[in-house]
Design an enzyme around this catalytic site. Structure first.
Site, PDB file in Angstrom:
ATOM      1  N   LYS A  28       5.077   4.330  -1.284  1.00 28.85           N
ATOM      2  CA  LYS A  28       4.992   4.145  -3.098  1.00 28.85           C
ATOM      3  C   LYS A  28       3.020   3.924  -3.064  1.00 28.85           C
ATOM      4  O   LYS A  28       2.026   5.127  -3.584  1.00 28.85           O
ATOM      5  CB  LYS A  28       4.829   3.320  -3.898  1.00 28.85           C
ATOM      6  N   LYS A  87       8.097  -4.044 -13.648  1.00 31.20           N
ATOM      7  CA  LYS A  87       7.146  -3.047 -12.695  1.00 31.20           C
ATOM      8  C   LYS A  87       8.313  -2.045 -12.039  1.00 31.20           C
ATOM      9  O   LYS A  87       9.366  -1.961 -12.803  1.00 31.20           O
ATOM     10  CB  LYS A  87       6.769  -3.741 -11.554  1.00 31.20           C
ATOM     11  N   ARG A 109      10.800  -8.068 -10.278  1.00 34.41           N
ATOM     12  CA  ARG A 109      10.051  -8.346  -9.129  1.00 34.41           C
ATOM     13  C   ARG A 109      10.268  -9.864  -9.083  1.00 34.41           C
ATOM     14  O   ARG A 109      10.752 -10.382  -7.974  1.00 34.41           O
ATOM     15  CB  ARG A 109       8.408  -8.142  -8.954  1.00 34.41           C
ATOM     16  N   ARG A 160      -8.006   6.359 -10.602  1.00 32.69           N
ATOM     17  CA  ARG A 160      -8.967   6.213 -11.378  1.00 32.69           C
ATOM     18  C   ARG A 160     -10.002   7.356 -11.512  1.00 32.69           C
ATOM     19  O   ARG A 160     -10.236   7.994 -12.360  1.00 32.69           O
ATOM     20  CB  ARG A 160      -9.435   4.919 -11.250  1.00 32.69           C
ATOM     21  N   ARG A 195       6.650  -3.224  -2.479  1.00 30.81           N
ATOM     22  CA  ARG A 195       6.133  -4.705  -2.614  1.00 30.81           C
ATOM     23  C   ARG A 195       7.601  -5.837  -1.464  1.00 30.81           C
ATOM     24  O   ARG A 195       6.855  -7.061  -1.172  1.00 30.81           O
ATOM     25  CB  ARG A 195       5.043  -5.247  -3.742  1.00 30.81           C
ATOM     26  N   SER A 206      -5.596   1.724  -7.015  1.00 34.20           N
ATOM     27  CA  SER A 206      -5.973   2.711  -8.191  1.00 34.20           C
ATOM     28  C   SER A 206      -7.158   2.684  -8.575  1.00 34.20           C
ATOM     29  O   SER A 206      -7.722   3.438  -9.354  1.00 34.20           O
ATOM     30  CB  SER A 206      -5.726   0.515  -9.020  1.00 34.20           C
ATOM     31  N   ASP A 261       0.079  -8.204  -8.182  1.00 30.97           N
ATOM     32  CA  ASP A 261       1.151  -7.598  -7.277  1.00 30.97           C
ATOM     33  C   ASP A 261       0.777  -7.646  -6.229  1.00 30.97           C
ATOM     34  O   ASP A 261       1.749  -7.972  -4.554  1.00 30.97           O
ATOM     35  CB  ASP A 261       0.038  -6.615  -6.964  1.00 30.97           C
TER      36      ASP A 261
HETATM   37  O1  LIG Z   1      -4.788  -0.555 -13.451  1.00 34.15           O
HETATM   38  C1  LIG Z   1      -3.665  -0.682 -12.113  1.00 34.15           C
HETATM   39  O2  LIG Z   1      -4.383  -0.150 -11.802  1.00 34.15           O
HETATM   40  C2  LIG Z   1      -2.903  -1.534 -12.039  1.00 34.15           C
HETATM   41  C3  LIG Z   1      -2.193  -2.738 -12.973  1.00 34.15           C
HETATM   42  C4  LIG Z   1      -1.506  -3.482 -12.852  1.00 34.15           C
HETATM   43  O3  LIG Z   1      -0.412  -3.109 -13.653  1.00 34.15           O
HETATM   44  P1  LIG Z   1      -0.258  -4.221 -15.176  1.00 34.15           P
HETATM   45  O4  LIG Z   1      -1.481  -3.921 -16.122  1.00 34.15           O
HETATM   46  O5  LIG Z   1       0.343  -3.157 -15.473  1.00 34.15           O
HETATM   47  O6  LIG Z   1       0.292  -5.809 -14.573  1.00 34.15           O
HETATM   48  C5  LIG Z   1      -1.039  -3.575 -11.683  1.00 34.15           C
HETATM   49  O7  LIG Z   1       0.519  -3.493 -11.580  1.00 34.15           O
HETATM   50  C6  LIG Z   1      -0.480  -2.330 -10.753  1.00 34.15           C
HETATM   51  O8  LIG Z   1      -0.066  -2.238  -9.547  1.00 34.15           O
HETATM   52  C7  LIG Z   1      -2.084  -1.176 -10.609  1.00 34.15           C
HETATM   53  C1  LIG Z   2       3.053  -2.163 -10.152  1.00 36.34           C
HETATM   54  C2  LIG Z   2       2.819  -1.582  -9.466  1.00 36.34           C
HETATM   55  O1  LIG Z   2       2.829  -0.236  -9.210  1.00 36.34           O
HETATM   56  P1  LIG Z   2       2.229   0.916 -10.323  1.00 36.34           P
HETATM   57  O2  LIG Z   2       2.911   0.147 -11.387  1.00 36.34           O
HETATM   58  O3  LIG Z   2       1.158   1.329 -10.898  1.00 36.34           O
HETATM   59  O4  LIG Z   2       3.490   1.930 -10.668  1.00 36.34           O
HETATM   60  C3  LIG Z   2       2.470  -1.438  -7.589  1.00 36.34           C
HETATM   61  O5  LIG Z   2       1.452  -1.017  -6.868  1.00 36.34           O
HETATM   62  O6  LIG Z   2       2.413  -3.151  -7.644  1.00 36.34           O
END
Ligand SMILES: O=C(O)C1=C[C@@H](OP(=O)(O)O)[C@@H](O)[C@H](O)C1
Ligand SMILES: C=C(OP(=O)(O)O)C(=O)O
Length: 432
Positions: free
Chosen positions: A418, A348, A352, A36, A393, A32, A321
């Site tokens: 991933k 997702k 899940r 960014r 995951r 993440s 997550d």
């Molecule tokens: O902003 C991010 O880096 C993320 C936000 C989350 O998603 P959601 O906001 O869709 O829950 C998370 O599940 C994802 O793996 C990474």
């Molecule tokens: C939901 C996930 O990733 P993304 O939404 O960035 O595909 C994750 O890494 O569990």
């Protein structure tokens, strides 16, 4: 095991632990934060150095995308360091296609940039990503003046073609589906003529990811503020180049901490401590509620597993997550575990909730699906070859069962690339 996807074995058999572990591990950089920092660096004036970059499918998608957006990239793969020369997308008239692969973050973060970019931008991804929601983000960008249209079978999904136009202003987005819509809008907002004032039409999930977005933006010289009424405001500003270091991935670390919890052993993760940016480090507090001992310093976190693991009843909307990690850990608790608040994780990489309950049941565990989460009733898993639903995951969570019982096989293990290509190597280190 950093292999091209097609060279992976069809399955991995997990070796059970012979004694409680006592190890210190270094999982790779945060997905993440990498995605960014790369984007903010690509939008900045000047040259940024980003260290501790994760090299995995999701971040390769962003590395490819920032180059598509015109940024210069000098990547040292051995040192996990990227030097990024920013480029203002508002002055770039070329037509480009950005392949986000299966990465939710990449796609939801680059679409708003595509909406301010001068040239035509196509954003696409795998079938898996094409099946995930984009409607609220597309609606928001159109409301801000962006010219975007779905060019595939569904108007509100990928692939999407964008042709600039987003000038900013007032926008209202739902928060209950994904925080990524909000993070993407915030990161592109400084490039919008009128800036952005964003209100939420439903409660926000995954809140710590938005805090992370604002922190990374700030490191690259721009301010986003949260007002007292809960809305977000960003004025037009210029990103500035920065030297930025990425901490290890806390969601990846959850599997290693989970291993300590179920084995009564000790796992220390270096580089993740009290100042961590990632909300998913809070997973150790869930393990603490279950009886584990957690020790956090400024630069490391240690989990010591308890002799008896207690089941918990917990809302995981901010750290979803790690919900599958908890599902696996909960199998070995002394009473049921109920997870709430995570209905949105059905959209997702896979559904899940449905997937984790189905697989645990196949292993003989009494797991129950609810609209907003699941219940895991503890039990002894039978030998099982687990399906992984092309969800990293699922693979990494279910592998934990194999540390405790023989005969656990993880099918299609390449899905871990991933976010954590070396996962099975690190898991094997837990057993050494
Ligand atoms: O902003 C991010 O880096 C993320 C936000 C989350 O998603 P959601 O906001 O869709 O829950 C998370 O599940 C994802 O793996 C990474
Ligand atoms: C939901 C996930 O990733 P993304 O939404 O960035 O595909 C994750 O890494 O569990």
């Amino acid at each position: 095991m950093t292999l091209p996807r097609e060279s992976w074995p069809k399955s991995v058999t997990i070796t059970p632990l012979t004694s409680p572990p006592d190890v210190t591990l270094n999982p790779p950089g945060s997905k993440s934060i990498t995605n960014r920092a790369l984007l903010c660096a690509a939008l900045a004036q000047g040259s940024s150095t980003v260290s501790g970059v994760l090299l995995a499918d999701d971040t390769e998608a962003m590395l490819h995308s920032v180059q598509g957006l015109g940024a210069g990239l000098d990547l040292d793969r051995d040192r996990c360091r990227a030097v990024v020369q920013g480029r203002d997308p508002r002055t770039d008239h070329s037509a480009v296609t950005l392949q986000a692969r299966s990465s939710g973050t990449t796609s939801r973060f680059v679409l708003p940039v595509a909406a301010v970019r001068a040239g035509r931008t196509t954003v696409d991804g795998t079938e898996q990503l094409r099946a995930r929601p984009f409607g609220p983000l597309l609606d928001a960008l159109r409301g801000l003046g962006g010219r975007l249209e779905g060019s595939g079978p569904a108007a509100d999904r990928l692939p999407v073609q964008a042709a600039g136009g987003a000038v900013g202003g007032e926008v209202c987005v739902p928060g209950h589906l994904s925080s990524q819509f909000l993070s993407g809008l915030l990161m592109a907002a400084p490039l919008m003529e009128k800036g952005l004032h964003l209100t939420l039409s439903s409660p926000l999930v995954s809140v710590p990811y938005v805090t992370m977005t604002m922190a990374v933006m700030e490191a690259f010289g721009v301010q986003a503020t949260r007002e007292d009424d809960g809305s977000f405001r960003v004025s037009p500003q210029a990103y500035q180049a920065a030297n930025f270091t990425i901490e290890p991935d806390a969601s990846a670390a959850s599997y290693l901490f989970g291993a300590a919890a179920i084995s009564g052993g000790r796992v220390t993760v270096e580089g993740l401590g009290t100042g961590a940016l990632q909300g998913d480090l809070e997973f150790v507090r869930v393990l603490e509620q279950m009886g584990a001992t957690v020790t956090m310093t400024a630069t490391s976190t240690t989990v010591q597993g308890p002799s008896v693991l207690r089941g918990v009843d917990i809302d995981m909307r901010d750290i979803s997550d790690t919900a599958q990690t908890l599902a696996a850990v909960a199998v070995f608790a002394d009473r049921p575990t109920r997870v709430r608040g995570i209905g949105f994780i059905r959209a997702k990489e896979t559904d899940r909730i449905g997937a984790v309950v189905t697989e645990l049941r196949r292993a003989g565990i009494d797991a129950v699906e609810h609209d907003d989460g699941f219940t895991v009733n503890p039990g002894r898993p039978v030998p099982t070859a687990f399906e992984t639903y092309d969800d990293h995951r699922m693979a990494m969570s279910l592998a934990l069962l194999g540390l405790k019982v023989p005969g656990v096989v993880v099918l299609d293990p390449q899905c871990v690339s991933k976010t954590y290509p070396n996962f099975f190597d690190d898991l094997a280190r837990v057993g050494k």
